[in-house]
Design an enzyme around this catalytic site. Sequence first.
Site, PDB file in Angstrom:
ATOM      1  N   TYR A 147       0.833  -1.207   0.000  1.00 22.67           N
ATOM      2  CA  TYR A 147       0.000   0.000   0.000  1.00 22.67           C
ATOM      3  C   TYR A 147       0.869   1.260   0.000  1.00 22.67           C
ATOM      4  O   TYR A 147       0.693   2.146  -0.838  1.00 22.67           O
ATOM      5  CB  TYR A 147      -0.913  -0.030   1.221  1.00 22.67           C
ATOM      6  CG  TYR A 147      -1.921   1.084   1.305  1.00 22.67           C
ATOM      7  CD1 TYR A 147      -3.026   1.121   0.465  1.00 22.67           C
ATOM      8  CD2 TYR A 147      -1.786   2.108   2.240  1.00 22.67           C
ATOM      9  CE1 TYR A 147      -3.967   2.140   0.559  1.00 22.67           C
ATOM     10  CE2 TYR A 147      -2.724   3.126   2.344  1.00 22.67           C
ATOM     11  CZ  TYR A 147      -3.809   3.134   1.502  1.00 22.67           C
ATOM     12  OH  TYR A 147      -4.737   4.157   1.600  1.00 22.67           O
ATOM     13  N   ASN A 176      -6.181   9.449   8.778  1.00 29.16           N
ATOM     14  CA  ASN A 176      -7.290   8.583   9.219  1.00 29.16           C
ATOM     15  C   ASN A 176      -8.621   9.333   9.233  1.00 29.16           C
ATOM     16  O   ASN A 176      -8.721  10.425   9.805  1.00 29.16           O
ATOM     17  CB  ASN A 176      -7.004   8.026  10.615  1.00 29.16           C
ATOM     18  CG  ASN A 176      -5.779   7.126  10.616  1.00 29.16           C
ATOM     19  OD1 ASN A 176      -4.670   7.569  10.305  1.00 29.16           O
ATOM     20  ND2 ASN A 176      -5.963   5.868  10.937  1.00 29.16           N
ATOM     21  N   GLN A 211       0.282   4.171  20.679  1.00 32.50           N
ATOM     22  CA  GLN A 211       0.445   4.736  19.334  1.00 32.50           C
ATOM     23  C   GLN A 211      -0.666   5.769  19.096  1.00 32.50           C
ATOM     24  O   GLN A 211      -1.758   5.638  19.641  1.00 32.50           O
ATOM     25  CB  GLN A 211       0.419   3.624  18.258  1.00 32.50           C
ATOM     26  CG  GLN A 211      -0.894   2.923  18.002  1.00 32.50           C
ATOM     27  CD  GLN A 211      -1.131   1.722  18.906  1.00 32.50           C
ATOM     28  OE1 GLN A 211      -0.772   1.715  20.058  1.00 32.50           O
ATOM     29  NE2 GLN A 211      -1.788   0.703  18.350  1.00 32.50           N
ATOM     30  N   ARG A 213      -3.037   8.395  16.495  1.00 31.45           N
ATOM     31  CA  ARG A 213      -3.607   8.698  15.191  1.00 31.45           C
ATOM     32  C   ARG A 213      -4.401   9.992  15.330  1.00 31.45           C
ATOM     33  O   ARG A 213      -4.805  10.379  16.429  1.00 31.45           O
ATOM     34  CB  ARG A 213      -4.556   7.584  14.701  1.00 31.45           C
ATOM     35  CG  ARG A 213      -3.898   6.241  14.395  1.00 31.45           C
ATOM     36  CD  ARG A 213      -2.951   6.311  13.215  1.00 31.45           C
ATOM     37  NE  ARG A 213      -2.462   4.988  12.830  1.00 31.45           N
ATOM     38  CZ  ARG A 213      -1.390   4.394  13.352  1.00 31.45           C
ATOM     39  NH1 ARG A 213      -0.701   5.013  14.293  1.00 31.45           N
ATOM     40  NH2 ARG A 213      -1.006   3.207  12.933  1.00 31.45           N
TER      41      ARG A 213
HETATM   42  N1  UDP Z   1      -5.950  -0.874  16.028  1.00 33.02           N
HETATM   43  C1  UDP Z   1      -6.289  -1.383  17.280  1.00 33.02           C
HETATM   44  N2  UDP Z   1      -7.350  -2.229  17.344  1.00 33.02           N
HETATM   45  C2  UDP Z   1      -8.109  -2.571  16.265  1.00 33.02           C
HETATM   46  C3  UDP Z   1      -7.770  -2.034  15.003  1.00 33.02           C
HETATM   47  C4  UDP Z   1      -6.670  -1.187  14.926  1.00 33.02           C
HETATM   48  O1  UDP Z   1      -5.637  -1.093  18.297  1.00 33.02           O
HETATM   49  O2  UDP Z   1      -9.065  -3.344  16.440  1.00 33.02           O
HETATM   50  C5  UDP Z   1      -4.815   0.065  15.952  1.00 33.02           C
HETATM   51  C6  UDP Z   1      -3.802  -0.250  14.852  1.00 33.02           C
HETATM   52  O3  UDP Z   1      -2.822  -1.171  15.321  1.00 33.02           O
HETATM   53  C7  UDP Z   1      -3.225   1.125  14.586  1.00 33.02           C
HETATM   54  C8  UDP Z   1      -4.405   2.078  14.834  1.00 33.02           C
HETATM   55  O4  UDP Z   1      -5.323   1.340  15.640  1.00 33.02           O
HETATM   56  O5  UDP Z   1      -2.204   1.432  15.500  1.00 33.02           O
HETATM   57  C9  UDP Z   1      -5.075   2.535  13.558  1.00 33.02           C
HETATM   58  O6  UDP Z   1      -5.378   1.404  12.801  1.00 33.02           O
HETATM   59  P1  UDP Z   1      -6.240   1.451  11.467  1.00 33.02           P
HETATM   60  O7  UDP Z   1      -6.242   0.058  10.919  1.00 33.02           O
HETATM   61  O8  UDP Z   1      -7.559   2.066  11.708  1.00 33.02           O
HETATM   62  O9  UDP Z   1      -5.462   2.447  10.505  1.00 33.02           O
HETATM   63  P2  UDP Z   1      -3.917   2.729  10.191  1.00 33.02           P
HETATM   64  O10 UDP Z   1      -3.716   4.119  10.646  1.00 33.02           O
HETATM   65  O11 UDP Z   1      -3.044   1.761  10.925  1.00 33.02           O
HETATM   66  O12 UDP Z   1      -3.815   2.555   8.713  1.00 33.02           O
END
Ligand code: UDP
Length: 317
Positions: A147, A176, A211, A213
């Site tokens: 990706y 996001n 982490q 976002r």
């Molecule tokens: N994440 C989480 N639990 C979930 C799904 C995602 O803790 O059930 C975390 C994931 O590891 C990341 C963040 O949430 O750190 C955002 O994940 P997402 O898949 O929404 O988008 P990304 O920004 O990683 O593309």
Amino acid sequence: MSTILVTGGTGFLGSNLCARLIADGNRVICLDNNYTGRLSNVEKLLDNPNFTFIKHDICDPIDITEKLDYIYNLACPASPPAYQGKHSIDTTKTCVFGAINVLELAKKHNARVLQFSTSEVYGEPLVHPQVETYRGNVNPIGIRACYDEGKRCAESLFFDYHRHCGVDIKVIRIFNTYGPNMDPNDGRVVSNFICQALSGQDITIYGDGHQTRSFCYVDDLIEGIVRMMNSETGFTGPVNLGNPGEFTIKELAEMVVAKIGGHVVYKDLPSDDPTQRKPDITLAKTKLGWEPKVVLSDGLDKTIEYFKTQIDLFKKD
Ligand code: UDP
């Protein structure tokens, strides 16, 4: 009335964009192979004479007989569980072949074309918040690379078609985003947490939840996208679009628990999961007069209302 092609038009962002463009009085041709998109997302538009749906995989060239004025290129799985694993090669193909096919179409129609790029081009960012001039820190052989590198290659194709073929391009990097029409099963954090809470399942934090976002409500993002498409000729971007409010994943889980209730569990962090992410939106503010208006708590309330109508589709473990 402009004639506008939206590739990836039945997905979360695509369907919200199609609805906005139709509401603005345009003719919209929506193209999708429905791999991650859902026809139900555009159900209300299907009877509109200004709206046409074409089932097509953008990896294959396509000609459109109607004269196109604008093209929005969104077609690509965007959720990590959707683009990784067995779909990783198709993801790169969609980014790269899709960009070439869309750019050829734009060249032929003399249409302005906007590429949906991503904050993932910054990889595991060493500059925080991320500015457009930062060149990123992507692992080219990791599980996100299909990706991240696919989208980076698509950006380079857009700029080469602009330099060498004179194509009128715009590039946005989306952070996001959440809101109505998200797929309850695509595995993203906002949809997972809300659907888990609504269905009485454990809320799964990956890693220690520290982490970060930055979450943008979809209506805010769509406004920024439309402004970018209509921005002055020659302003190509790339421009970041996202909400600079930064939250840890643990904070997001706590907000969802406060609104719905639920029990949090911790699971392994997937590899190459970025530690932090937050857009610098100075360029969008300056060039587009744009900034998000919806705060996370209000956007979550609207999204929870949407997912209450979708919860029967949420697959239980
Ligand atoms: N994440 C989480 N639990 C979930 C799904 C995602 O803790 O059930 C975390 C994931 O590891 C990341 C963040 O949430 O750190 C955002 O994940 P997402 O898949 O929404 O988008 P990304 O920004 O990683 O593309």
